[in-house]
Design an enzyme around this catalytic site. Structure first.
Site, mmCIF file in Angstrom:
data_model
loop_
_atom_site.group_PDB
_atom_site.id
_atom_site.type_symbol
_atom_site.label_atom_id
_atom_site.label_comp_id
_atom_site.label_asym_id
_atom_site.label_seq_id
_atom_site.Cartn_x
_atom_site.Cartn_y
_atom_site.Cartn_z
ATOM 1 N N SER A 89 -8.598 -5.085 -7.130
ATOM 2 C CA SER A 89 -7.708 -4.873 -8.349
ATOM 3 C C SER A 89 -8.393 -5.924 -9.336
ATOM 4 C CB SER A 89 -6.084 -5.517 -7.713
ATOM 5 O OG SER A 89 -5.511 -5.861 -8.824
ATOM 6 N N TYR A 111 -0.857 -11.559 -2.979
ATOM 7 C CA TYR A 111 -1.592 -10.280 -3.516
ATOM 8 C C TYR A 111 -2.977 -10.691 -4.183
ATOM 9 C CZ TYR A 111 -2.531 -5.602 -5.840
ATOM 10 O OH TYR A 111 -3.060 -4.466 -6.101
HETATM 11 P P1 NDP Z 1 1.166 3.163 -2.912
HETATM 12 O O1 NDP Z 1 2.226 2.369 -2.795
HETATM 13 O O2 NDP Z 1 1.448 4.456 -3.712
HETATM 14 O O3 NDP Z 1 0.201 3.434 -1.759
HETATM 15 C C1 NDP Z 1 -0.035 2.379 -0.851
HETATM 16 C C2 NDP Z 1 -0.343 2.949 0.514
HETATM 17 O O4 NDP Z 1 -0.793 1.868 1.554
HETATM 18 C C3 NDP Z 1 0.640 3.914 1.124
HETATM 19 O O5 NDP Z 1 -0.027 5.074 1.817
HETATM 20 C C4 NDP Z 1 0.935 3.133 2.447
HETATM 21 O O6 NDP Z 1 1.309 3.982 3.369
HETATM 22 C C5 NDP Z 1 -0.081 2.324 2.844
HETATM 23 N N1 NDP Z 1 0.071 1.041 3.587
HETATM 24 C C6 NDP Z 1 0.905 -0.025 3.342
HETATM 25 N N2 NDP Z 1 0.863 -0.562 4.351
HETATM 26 C C7 NDP Z 1 0.335 0.041 5.184
HETATM 27 C C8 NDP Z 1 0.034 -0.424 6.783
HETATM 28 N N3 NDP Z 1 0.804 -1.462 7.086
HETATM 29 N N4 NDP Z 1 -0.591 0.281 7.523
HETATM 30 C C9 NDP Z 1 -1.238 1.474 6.929
HETATM 31 N N5 NDP Z 1 -0.853 1.991 5.645
HETATM 32 C C10 NDP Z 1 -0.126 0.980 4.762
HETATM 33 O O7 NDP Z 1 0.251 2.106 -3.981
HETATM 34 P P2 NDP Z 1 -1.007 2.668 -4.337
HETATM 35 O O8 NDP Z 1 -1.651 3.797 -4.301
HETATM 36 O O9 NDP Z 1 -1.230 1.989 -5.983
HETATM 37 O O10 NDP Z 1 -1.977 1.478 -3.620
HETATM 38 C C11 NDP Z 1 -3.189 1.637 -2.962
HETATM 39 C C12 NDP Z 1 -4.309 0.452 -3.107
HETATM 40 O O11 NDP Z 1 -4.523 0.301 -4.435
HETATM 41 C C13 NDP Z 1 -3.480 -0.904 -2.662
HETATM 42 O O12 NDP Z 1 -4.501 -1.649 -2.086
HETATM 43 C C14 NDP Z 1 -3.204 -1.387 -4.191
HETATM 44 O O13 NDP Z 1 -3.216 -3.006 -3.999
HETATM 45 C C15 NDP Z 1 -4.392 -0.984 -4.932
HETATM 46 N N6 NDP Z 1 -4.170 -1.152 -6.355
HETATM 47 C C16 NDP Z 1 -3.119 -0.409 -7.151
HETATM 48 C C17 NDP Z 1 -2.849 -0.509 -8.189
HETATM 49 C C18 NDP Z 1 -1.867 0.162 -8.801
HETATM 50 O O14 NDP Z 1 -1.374 -0.368 -10.169
HETATM 51 N N7 NDP Z 1 -1.181 1.283 -8.678
HETATM 52 C C19 NDP Z 1 -3.926 -1.519 -9.160
HETATM 53 C C20 NDP Z 1 -5.025 -2.223 -8.395
HETATM 54 C C21 NDP Z 1 -5.018 -1.991 -7.155
HETATM 55 P P3 NDP Z 1 2.374 4.023 4.667
HETATM 56 O O15 NDP Z 1 3.597 3.219 3.848
HETATM 57 O O16 NDP Z 1 2.707 5.419 4.909
HETATM 58 O O17 NDP Z 1 1.861 3.216 5.756
#
Ligand code: NDP
Length: 255
Positions: A145, A160
């Site tokens: 990020s 985070y």
């Molecule tokens: P979402 O919330 O849409 O996706 C997060 C994903 O992580 C989901 O598929 C969720 O699946 C999964 N997840 C969370 N906890 C667990 C767990 N314990 N085990 C397995 N899977 C898990 O957010 P984003 O797509 O935005 O986030 C994806 C990545 O991108 C993250 O690492 C985030 O920090 C990073 N990011 C996002 C930004 C943004 O602005 N959106 C900016 C910078 C980085 P489920 O709940 O089904 O397990």
């Protein structure tokens, strides 16, 4: 001359993508599937993974809580048993802790470090043990990020920012250690992207205004806008890139 675009194709590649049930992870599943990879889609919400596997070719859903060590081992072993190799790992699963540092519960802080940093190391290690035995090596892409480089206050997220900062430097360390095994380790560092993680913030006027004011391009990004960097790092097109974190942030970090 061979078509330079061919090196971006993923035909015959086997990719594990965590956090595949929504946002950036689900988009990456679609992208890799479209470009010919066999994709193992991992997350806790299995029904969403099954939906993806019904809609896109060569997608195998595997239910996995990346905070659970046995689940991580099972994910990597299930993939290897099915395909006999692992070419790409995208460490994308992530959570946030929107709270002021003085009010953060230590268990919550630890949980974010567990999901956003420790699980990335664990999965990278498990995959690298397989990749180093393969002549073709492998590619690991960590989803960091902009807040791996700068703090996020007033959008406070102490765990985070700590985890993402750790992930950026872990990317460099693993790249150095594993270059001799033909394993490249890189990261992307997105700015604010519209997903379930940020929907509430972007929908609210103060959150959206704050993002627009701090982003030189004056808008949040869309998940598709990460495709180019993700693919470059995961595919043969990035064959000489390792230890790098590419920011995709509408200019946020250039200020
Ligand atoms: P979402 O919330 O849409 O996706 C997060 C994903 O992580 C989901 O598929 C969720 O699946 C999964 N997840 C969370 N906890 C667990 C767990 N314990 N085990 C397995 N899977 C898990 O957010 P984003 O797509 O935005 O986030 C994806 C990545 O991108 C993250 O690492 C985030 O920090 C990073 N990011 C996002 C930004 C943004 O602005 N959106 C900016 C910078 C980085 P489920 O709940 O089904 O397990």
């Amino acid at each position: 001359m061979n078509d330079p675009l061919n090196s971006f194709r993923l035909d015959g590649k086997v990719a594990i993508i965590t956090g595949a049930s929504s946002g950036i992870g689900a988009q990456t599943v679609k992208l890799f599937s479209h470009l010919g990879a066999d994709v193992v889609a991992a997350a806790r919400r299995e029904e969403r993974l099954i939906d993806l596997s019904n809609q896109y070719p060569n997608v195998m859903p595997v239910k996995c809580d990346v905070g659970n060590e046995e689940d991580c081992k099972n994910l990597v072993e299930t993939t290897f048993n099915r395909y006999k190799k692992i070419d790409i790992l995208v460490n994308n699963a992530g959570i946030s802790d929107p709270v002021q540092a003085l009010e953060e519960d230590l268990e919550q802080f630890k949980r974010v470090i567990q999901i956003d940093l420790i699980s990335c190391f664990h999965l990278a290690q498990l995959c690298a043990l397989r990749m180093k035995e393969q002549e073709s090596g492998g590619a690991i892409v960590n989803v960091a990020s902009i807040h791996g480089f700068v703090g996020s206050s007033p959008n406070n997220q102490p765990g985070y920012t700590a985890a993402k900062g750790g992930l950026v430097n872990l990317t460099r360390e693993l790249a150095l250690e594993w270059a001799r095994h033909g394993i490249r380790v890189n990261a992307i560092a997105p700015g604010y992207i519209s997903t379930e993680l940020t929907d509430e913030m972007i929908a609210g006027e103060s959150g959206r205004t704050w993002i627009e004011r701090n982003t030189p391009m004056r808008r949040p990004g869309e998940v598709e806008e990460l495709d180019g960097a993700m693919l470059l790092l995961a595919s043969e097109a990035g064959s000489y890139i390792t230890g790098e974190t590419i920011t995709i942030d509408g200019g946020w970090l250039a200020r």
